[in-house]
Design an enzyme around this catalytic site. Structure first.
Site, PDB file in Angstrom:
ATOM      1  N   HIS A  89       0.867  -1.187   0.000  1.00  0.00           N
ATOM      2  CA  HIS A  89       0.000   0.000   0.000  1.00  0.00           C
ATOM      3  C   HIS A  89       0.898   1.229   0.000  1.00  0.00           C
ATOM      4  CE1 HIS A  89       1.132   0.193   4.200  1.00  0.00           C
ATOM      5  NE2 HIS A  89       0.650  -1.027   4.395  1.00  0.00           N
ATOM      6  N   HIS A 119       4.083   1.365   2.186  1.00  0.00           N
ATOM      7  CA  HIS A 119       5.258   0.675   1.638  1.00  0.00           C
ATOM      8  C   HIS A 119       5.872   1.508   0.503  1.00  0.00           C
ATOM      9  CE1 HIS A 119       2.767  -2.954   2.952  1.00  0.00           C
ATOM     10  NE2 HIS A 119       3.873  -3.087   3.665  1.00  0.00           N
ATOM     11  N   GLY A 128       9.152   1.582   8.555  1.00  0.00           N
ATOM     12  CA  GLY A 128       8.099   2.546   8.891  1.00  0.00           C
ATOM     13  C   GLY A 128       7.975   2.748  10.388  1.00  0.00           C
ATOM     14  N   LYS A 148       5.314   3.126  11.752  1.00  0.00           N
ATOM     15  CA  LYS A 148       4.111   2.352  12.121  1.00  0.00           C
ATOM     16  C   LYS A 148       4.498   1.197  13.043  1.00  0.00           C
ATOM     17  CE  LYS A 148       0.200   0.003  11.103  1.00  0.00           C
ATOM     18  NZ  LYS A 148       0.736  -1.309  10.761  1.00  0.00           N
ATOM     19  N   GLN A 170       9.370  -2.556  16.386  1.00  0.00           N
ATOM     20  CA  GLN A 170      10.169  -3.378  15.463  1.00  0.00           C
ATOM     21  C   GLN A 170      11.426  -2.609  15.026  1.00  0.00           C
ATOM     22  OE1 GLN A 170       8.570  -5.813  12.009  1.00  0.00           O
ATOM     23  NE2 GLN A 170       9.106  -3.943  10.959  1.00  0.00           N
TER      24      GLN A 170
HETATM   25  P1  AMP Z   1       4.933  -5.019   6.583  1.00  0.00           P
HETATM   26  O1  AMP Z   1       4.717  -5.409   5.159  1.00  0.00           O
HETATM   27  O2  AMP Z   1       3.669  -4.748   7.309  1.00  0.00           O
HETATM   28  O3  AMP Z   1       5.868  -5.936   7.301  1.00  0.00           O
HETATM   29  O4  AMP Z   1       5.674  -3.612   6.528  1.00  0.00           O
HETATM   30  C1  AMP Z   1       6.864  -3.446   5.835  1.00  0.00           C
HETATM   31  C2  AMP Z   1       7.440  -2.109   6.166  1.00  0.00           C
HETATM   32  O5  AMP Z   1       6.510  -1.079   5.801  1.00  0.00           O
HETATM   33  C3  AMP Z   1       7.703  -1.949   7.672  1.00  0.00           C
HETATM   34  O6  AMP Z   1       8.914  -1.225   7.856  1.00  0.00           O
HETATM   35  C4  AMP Z   1       6.503  -1.144   8.125  1.00  0.00           C
HETATM   36  O7  AMP Z   1       6.757  -0.366   9.284  1.00  0.00           O
HETATM   37  C5  AMP Z   1       6.281  -0.251   6.916  1.00  0.00           C
HETATM   38  N1  AMP Z   1       4.894   0.248   6.921  1.00  0.00           N
HETATM   39  C6  AMP Z   1       3.776  -0.477   7.097  1.00  0.00           C
HETATM   40  N2  AMP Z   1       2.701   0.344   7.117  1.00  0.00           N
HETATM   41  C7  AMP Z   1       3.161   1.605   6.977  1.00  0.00           C
HETATM   42  C8  AMP Z   1       2.557   2.894   6.937  1.00  0.00           C
HETATM   43  N3  AMP Z   1       1.238   3.064   7.062  1.00  0.00           N
HETATM   44  N4  AMP Z   1       3.353   3.975   6.773  1.00  0.00           N
HETATM   45  C9  AMP Z   1       4.704   3.833   6.649  1.00  0.00           C
HETATM   46  N5  AMP Z   1       5.341   2.642   6.684  1.00  0.00           N
HETATM   47  C10 AMP Z   1       4.582   1.548   6.850  1.00  0.00           C
END
Ligand code: AMP
Length: 283
Positions: free
Chosen positions: A34, A37, A147, A149, A153
């Site tokens: 999204h 990412h 992120g 978010k 982590q």
């Molecule tokens: P994930 O696919 O959920 O493991 O996230 C992959 C990376 O994208 C991680 O570093 C998350 O923190 C980052 N991420 C997920 N959602 C968001 C968001 N809404 N804004 C910014 N970064 C994000």
């Protein structure tokens, strides 16, 4: 865009780029991409010659089998989105490629993993430590983008990098939000419109806590105000709402007059989907 599913050819390609002195930016993800990412990938594109995005739903970081089974997997769509924004490489390995054998190594991140996500998701950060170590060894990026978010982590990975001398610079990127304020997340795809609307109240609760802290400088009362706001929504099950020091995520007992950074963090379940959000601020 190049797509690699296997480590060996991917590393051969990376080796050639290094010989040509290309800098590598790395964005690890679990897919169902999204705008959050994509914002990380754009940032990586600004700061590096080449950008690698990985899409891999890492089984070892899931403490709940149903959550793993229901995690959205949309590799074809993800690959089109990455093509559209001109990402250079997609690394999308299989489970057997990433885990030829069950890892026996165990990470212990101390007090950082005993709170919030660590307290509610046993073994989660051990799985994060394992997969991020594997990916950093495979990619050897100059910079890796994460992120805010997933703030806890990020702090865990920072500790991993410091303690084990990974030669990578970490970049923390802001949270991308829907217009409603809802933090974008792959898990939002499992919510219907009504649930998404409800989920936007998690950010509102954090804003109420922030305002309260600004006015009254009393963490315990501010926390109560946020919890009271959430309690009015029957279909939100709150897991935690905490006011913490942003660097250690330990509970904040008082607001100092210095500009110590504070993290307001929330986790809740809506319609069986677990959501997290946070605000970083100082006073
Ligand atoms: P994930 O696919 O959920 O493991 O996230 C992959 C990376 O994208 C991680 O570093 C998350 O923190 C980052 N991420 C997920 N959602 C968001 C968001 N809404 N804004 C910014 N970064 C994000």
């Amino acid at each position: 865009m190049l797509i690699f599913k296997e480590i060996k050819p991917f590393q051969q390609w990376l080796g050639n780029q290094r010989k040509n002195e290309k800098s590598i930016g790395f964005v690890p993800t679990m897919g169902a991409l999204h705008e959050g990412h994509l914002s990380l990938i754009r940032k990586a594109q600004e700061e590096n010659d080449l950008v690698v995005c990985s899409v891999y739903v890492n089984p070892t970081q899931f403490n709940n089998a149903e959550d793993l089974a229901k995690y959205p997997r949309l590799l074809e769509k993800d690959s089109l989105l990455l093509e559209e924004i001109a990402c250079d490489v997609l690394f999308a390995p299989t489970d057997t490629e990433m885990y030829p054998q069950k890892p026996s190594i165990q990470f212990d991140f101390g007090s950082l993993e005993k709170v919030m996500e660590g307290a509610y998701r046993a073994g989660h950060f051990n799985g994060v430590g394992i997969i991020v170590s594997k990916l950093f060894h495979i990619v050897s990026p100059d910079k890796a983008y994460f992120g805010q978010k997933d703030l806890q982590q990020f702090l865990i990975i920072k500790k991993l990098v410091e303690d084990l001398f990974f030669n990578v610079n970490l970049v923390l990127c802001p949270i991308a939000r829907e217009e409603s304020g809802l933090a974008m997340s792959s898990r939002n795809q499992r919510l219907n419109e009504e649930q998404k609307q409800l989920a936007s109240h998690l950010f509102k609760a954090l804003q109420i806590v922030q305002e309260h802290l600004k006015l009254h400088k009393n963490p315990s009362l501010a926390e109560q105000a946020g919890k009271k706001y959430i309690a009015d929504f029957q279909n939100i099950t709150l897991e935690y709402l905490e006011i913490t020091k942003a660097d250690s995520l330990q509970k904040l007992s008082e607001v100092k007059t210095t500009t110590e950074e504070v993290a307001l963090c929330i986790a809740a379940i809506i319609g069986g989907v677990r959501l997290i959000d946070n605000i970083l601020c100082d006073f």
